[in-house]
Design a protein around this motif. Structure first.
Motif, PDB file in Angstrom:
ATOM      1  N   TYR A 433      43.218 -40.765   3.301  1.00 28.89           N
ATOM      2  CA  TYR A 433      43.171 -39.397   3.819  1.00 28.89           C
ATOM      3  C   TYR A 433      44.497 -38.679   3.547  1.00 28.89           C
ATOM      4  O   TYR A 433      44.505 -37.494   3.194  1.00 28.89           O
ATOM      5  N   VAL A 454      34.232 -42.689   7.269  1.00 29.52           N
ATOM      6  CA  VAL A 454      35.211 -42.648   8.352  1.00 29.52           C
ATOM      7  C   VAL A 454      35.028 -43.897   9.224  1.00 29.52           C
ATOM      8  O   VAL A 454      33.931 -44.130   9.735  1.00 29.52           O
ATOM      9  N   PRO A 465      33.054 -36.790   8.243  1.00 26.91           N
ATOM     10  CA  PRO A 465      33.917 -36.504   9.399  1.00 26.91           C
ATOM     11  C   PRO A 465      33.294 -35.568  10.419  1.00 26.91           C
ATOM     12  O   PRO A 465      33.699 -35.553  11.573  1.00 26.91           O
ATOM     13  N   VAL A 488      37.064 -41.781  15.912  1.00 25.63           N
ATOM     14  CA  VAL A 488      37.752 -42.321  14.739  1.00 25.63           C
ATOM     15  C   VAL A 488      38.741 -43.394  15.174  1.00 25.63           C
ATOM     16  O   VAL A 488      39.442 -43.247  16.181  1.00 25.63           O
ATOM     17  N   LEU A 497      40.753 -35.202   8.570  1.00 32.02           N
ATOM     18  CA  LEU A 497      39.418 -35.310   9.160  1.00 32.02           C
ATOM     19  C   LEU A 497      39.093 -34.067   9.980  1.00 32.02           C
ATOM     20  O   LEU A 497      37.960 -33.590   9.964  1.00 32.02           O
ATOM     21  N   ALA A 502      35.890 -32.785  11.701  1.00 27.40           N
ATOM     22  CA  ALA A 502      35.951 -33.626  12.895  1.00 27.40           C
ATOM     23  C   ALA A 502      36.547 -32.832  14.052  1.00 27.40           C
ATOM     24  O   ALA A 502      37.385 -31.955  13.854  1.00 27.40           O
TER      25      ALA A 502
END
Length: 944
Positions: A433, A454, A465, A488, A497, A502
């Motif tokens: 990431y 993820v 995400p 996560v 993310l 996310a």
């Protein structure tokens, strides 16, 4: 030293005789020689003086096995070009005069037809050599043609066919010197400037030459073999990297160790031709050319020049190799098209692309380019995407070059597909990431990465995400497995993310997630093999320590926890060991005791936050809309609420308190700040419920008064509980809030054992009347006692009581029969108590006449209003020395009063009564009108 003029070491006389004889026998031959020579001058060898002389110098140096040198200078209108190397010999002289023949044994030629180029600037040419010298002369050739009766060809004089010996020697230190006597109109200086510019090219094309000196300006070539196998070639301040193949040399300019590809040039075979090229490097190839060396011969094998080009590229620094890939474009010539195609075929078939992992070079067909690739990303993807090329070659500017050699390029979307199914440690994903973060510059890239895998804290790896959450602001709980949410993994969490969709959540967000409530509801407490309850309890009890007290959703009270018997029980049905709440509840209260080990592991505060009891539990609900909080009698409380509160704060389980233990329960409520807050809100549910349901010494809490509140002193008992100050809002107020308190006041007003003061009696009647008038209580909702309390404090039979509906009746009715509240409440009080108003059952008239006057004429009247502050009444005033009323009805006989208002509205008063009369009369008429109207409607109160 000059040789004798008669010396002819190369036999030029015989050569001249043979050529002249040939011309005489065939005039056509003369015309052909003249035309051919003219064609070479005008077309094939135009502008190639230096190039052709440099070719001769290079061959001479090669034959002598030495480094070639050329020296060029002007002497007036004479141009001198001298070189070192093998000197002129007889074969060379024959080649010069033969026009169609050359003495070439190797290299580019030694005195072949290219020498014709000198005629573009001179008609008189000398070739001086240390083995002998000759001269070509247009004028002498013209004279010789005349001597033999030969016509001058229309194409001109073939000046290079006849040579004469001369005695001049070459410049000292050189072996051969060509002297050109420039024809008029030829600028010698301009020639030198052009030669100076061309010096770099001839040194590049003819490596046998080392130095070219033009008019004192020295241009020297040097070279060094590099470890890569290339040669570093320097000419003056310019540099090239050179690759030497089997049939070609390739050169690319270099500036500060960085290649600078060319965009256009010509085929050099070895000197410049007219075959235009658009290749990124210069090529000096061994290619069959036409005699003038400007064009290739048909069928020439040009493609062989591309052999080894991939090795040339592979020898370059890794980040510069794509600079030498021909990119798509229109070919500048057939040679360009053929050579470009051959080069690309060569590049496609050999490994030369540098691998990102540092391994062996890759074939283009097995190589992969990822636009935007960095060293960090390449390191992470090493075993995910085989064949990745070095990041430097993945830049957007190299896309055409990569496409030209068929390198497969992948984007973020394809990368996410390749990542699918891979099992990696969370830290590896975090590195990925971090490496991808710089690439997400717009929504397009973000959408392509939407399916990025993820890893979650519970060990799963999910796709995308957008379905996950991060708890980066809660470092203590980031390692929790949250089965109801896609949290996560803390070691993988990264801002990328969030950028890809996310959510970032707090502990409060996690606890209020409906999925958690659903997970709690789905727990099967009857399955001993199911550890879901234990896992949920572990997570929830660790999360609640990160949210403000009282904000945990009440639904989590259903979380099953083990009690002291090992049975799973909802948290809000458990108490902490030694919980003081247990001491105030009824014996059959539905509470167990939580397993002590849970208290030791998570702490009492965490357990209390989800409903495990210690003291009373406080419920908080934001923006409540109705009685749906599982509170006893909640629906009745909502009926008392005018508008929905912003926040509902309520103490739970009050209905489970043992009625004999309310003193302890109230002390417990007062000791906890959270519950004490609820007690203080008089309009809130908790205070409402306690007023109506809690009891102390057999009395409802709402029937006690605050000790310092004397409103109902003598009627309501003061609350003597030590913590009464904390629950003052749960005691009676100075206004009636329910029917039960009204009944209590009525009963205690009629209780002769009670000793309220006249002021309290009036206040109590006023409160009752106002509540009745407001609709808080209705007459049929209370039971009237037999007796009523008069102003004197006596409790009398209701049949003897009178309510004054006019203020002047107060002076007539004896206090032991007078029942009253504040002004204006008579009618409401009469209706509530079912008693008559005085005007309905009494009549009165003055027994003796007085002196008629008006208020404004009487000094005593005006003085009275000044003293009292009341406005001066209007209307009639009758003054009496003694005012006696003769009464009939419920009250008979004569009664002395200080003032009175008769049926006509005239005020009767003694001097002593003027102050009271003035104060009362100003408002009496309005009050009387209301009271009369009410009495007329009710018909007067009479108990049945």
């Amino acid at each position: 030293m000059p040789r004798p003029d008669s010396a002819d070491p190369f036999g030029t006389a015989a050569l001249r005789d043979g050529i002249v004889a040939a011309w005489r026998s065939s005039p056509t031959r003369l015309r052909e020689d003249a035309a051919t020579e003219a064609d070479y001058v005008r077309a094939g060898y135009r502008d190639r003086v230096l190039t052709e002389l440099a070719q001769n110098a290079a061959d001479a140096a090669t034959r002598a096995g030495i480094a070639g040198e050329m020296h060029i200078w002007c002497d007036g209108d004479t141009l001198h070009v001298a070189n070192v190397g093998e000197p002129l010999d007889e074969a060379g002289v024959h080649a010069l005069t033969a026009l169609r023949a050359s003495s070439k044994k190797q290299g580019v030629g030694q005195f072949g037809v290219g020498f014709t180029a000198v005629l573009s600037v001179a008609d008189e040419i000398e070739v001086r050599s240390r083995t002998g010298s000759i001269r070509f002369s247009e004028s002498r050739t013209r004279d010789l043609l005349g001597e033999h009766g030969l016509p001058v060809p229309t194409a001109g004089i073939p000046a290079l066919r006849l040579a004469w010996p001369i005695a001049d020697a070459p410049r000292a230190g050189t072996d051969t010197e060509v002297v050109l006597h420039l024809r008029p109109g030829i600028d010698a200086r301009e020639l030198l400037e052009r030669f100076r510019d061309e010096a770099v090219d001839v040194l590049l094309e003819l490596p046998a030459l080392r130095t070219v000196v033009v008019d004192g300006h020295d241009t020297t070539r040097s070279e060094t073999r590099l470890s890569s196998g290339l040669y570093d070639v320097s000419i003056g301040e310019l540099r090239w990297w050179e690759y030497r193949g089997t049939s070609a040399r390739w050169l690319v300019p270099v500036v500060r160790d960085r290649v600078r590809p060319v965009s256009r040039d010509v085929l050099r075979a070895p000197t410049r031709s007219d075959e235009e090229l658009s290749l990124p490097a210069l090529v000096v190839a061994d290619v069959a050319m036409q005699p003038d060396r400007r064009r290739m011969l048909p069928g020439a094998h040009l493609e062989t020049a591309a052999e080894g080009y991939a090795s040339f590229v592979a020898a370059l620094p890794a980040d510069q190799r794509l600079d030498l890939v021909p990119t798509p474009g229109f070919a500048r010539s057939d040679a360009d098209d053929r050579l470009r195609t051959a080069i690309l075929d060569e590049l496609r078939s050999a490994p030369w692309l540098p691998a990102a992992d540092g391994g062996a070079d890759l074939l283009p067909s097995r190589a992969v380019a990822f636009p935007g690739l960095t060293d960090e990303l390449a390191d992470v993807l090493a075993d995910i995407v085989p064949g990745l090329i070095v990041p430097a070659l993945c830049a957007p500017r190299y896309a055409p070059a990569l496409a030209a050699v068929d390198v497969h390029r992948i984007g973020p979307a394809r990368l996410t597909e390749l990542l699918s199914g891979h099992d990696r440690e969370p830290r590896w994903w975090n590195r990925l990431y971090e490496a991808l973060m710089p690439l997400v510059v717009d929504g397009v890239v973000a959408e392509e990465l939407a399916s990025l895998p993820v890893p979650l804290s519970d060990g799963r790896t999910v796709t995308g995400p957008r379905t996950t959450v991060l708890a980066s602001d809660l470092p203590e709980i980031r390692d929790l497995a949250l089965p109801w949410v896609r949290l996560v993994h803390p070691e993988a969490a990264h801002p990328l993310l969030v950028r890809l969709g996310a959510d970032t959540v707090s502990a409060a967000d996690l606890l209020s997630d409906p999925a958690l409530v659903a997970a709690v509801e789905d727990v099967d407490i009857d399955d001993p093999t199911d550890d879901t309850a234990a896992r949920l309890a572990d997570v929830v009890l660790r999360l609640v320590t990160h949210v403000p007290a009282g904000t945990v959703p009440r639904e989590l009270g259903a979380l099953p926890l083990p009690d002291t018997h090992g049975e799973l029980t909802p948290a809000d049905e458990l108490l902490l060991p030694d919980a003081p709440l247990a001491g105030v509840l009824v014996e059959d209260a539905p509470f167990g005791i939580v397993e002590p080990d849970l208290v030791a592991e998570y702490g009492a505060d965490a357990l209390r936050a989800i409903g495990v009891g210690w003291g009373f539990t406080v419920l908080r609900a934001e923006l409540p809309t109705g009685p749906d909080h599982n509170l006893p009698d909640e629906d009745l409380w909502w009926e008392t609420v005018d508008a929905d509160p912003d926040t509902l704060v309520a103490v739970r389980d009050l209905d489970l308190v043992d009625e004999d233990r309310w003193a302890q329960a109230l002390a417990l409520l007062a000791s906890d700040p959270a519950t004490a807050e609820a007690l203080a809100d008089r309009a809130g549910y908790t205070a409402w419920w306690l007023r109506n349901e809690a009891t102390l010494e057999g009395q409802r809490l709402g029937h006690y008064r605050w000790a310092d509140d004397t409103t109902f002193e003598g009627l309501l008992d003061p609350c003597t509980h030590p913590d009464a100050g904390a629950f003052r809002s749960c005691l009676a107020a100075d206004a009636l809030e329910d029917v039960d308190l009204a009944q209590t006041l009525l009963d205690r007003l009629a209780d002769p054992e009670r000793r309220p003061t006249p002021a309290v009696i009036v206040a109590a009647h006023t409160t009752l009347a106002q509540a009745f008038a407001a609709g808080t209580i209705e007459a049929d909702a209370v039971t009237l006692p037999d007796g009523v309390r008069t102003v004197s404090g006596a409790v009398v039979d209701a049949a003897d009581a009178l309510i004054p509906d006019r203020p002047w009746w107060v002076g007539v009715i004896p206090t032991d029969r007078l029942v009253t509240g504040a002004a204006g409440t008579a009618t409401a009080l009469a209706d509530l108590l079912d008693l008559p108003v005085a005007s309905a059952v009494l009549s009165a008239a003055t027994a003796r006449p007085g002196r008629a006057t008006t208020w404004d004429r009487e000094a005593a009247a005006v003085a009275a209003t000044v003293v009292t502050g009341a406005p001066l009444p209007k209307g009639a005033l009758v003054l009496h020395d003694r005012l006696t009323l003769r009464c009939s009805g419920a009250l008979t006989g004569e009664h002395d009063v200080s003032w009175w208002v008769d049926g006509s509205g005239a005020t009767h008063s003694t001097v002593q009564g003027l102050a009271s009369a003035a104060a009362a009369v100003s408002t009496a008429h309005a009050a009387a009108a209301v009271s009369t109207a009410h009495a007329a409607a009710a018909g007067g109160g009479t108990r049945s």
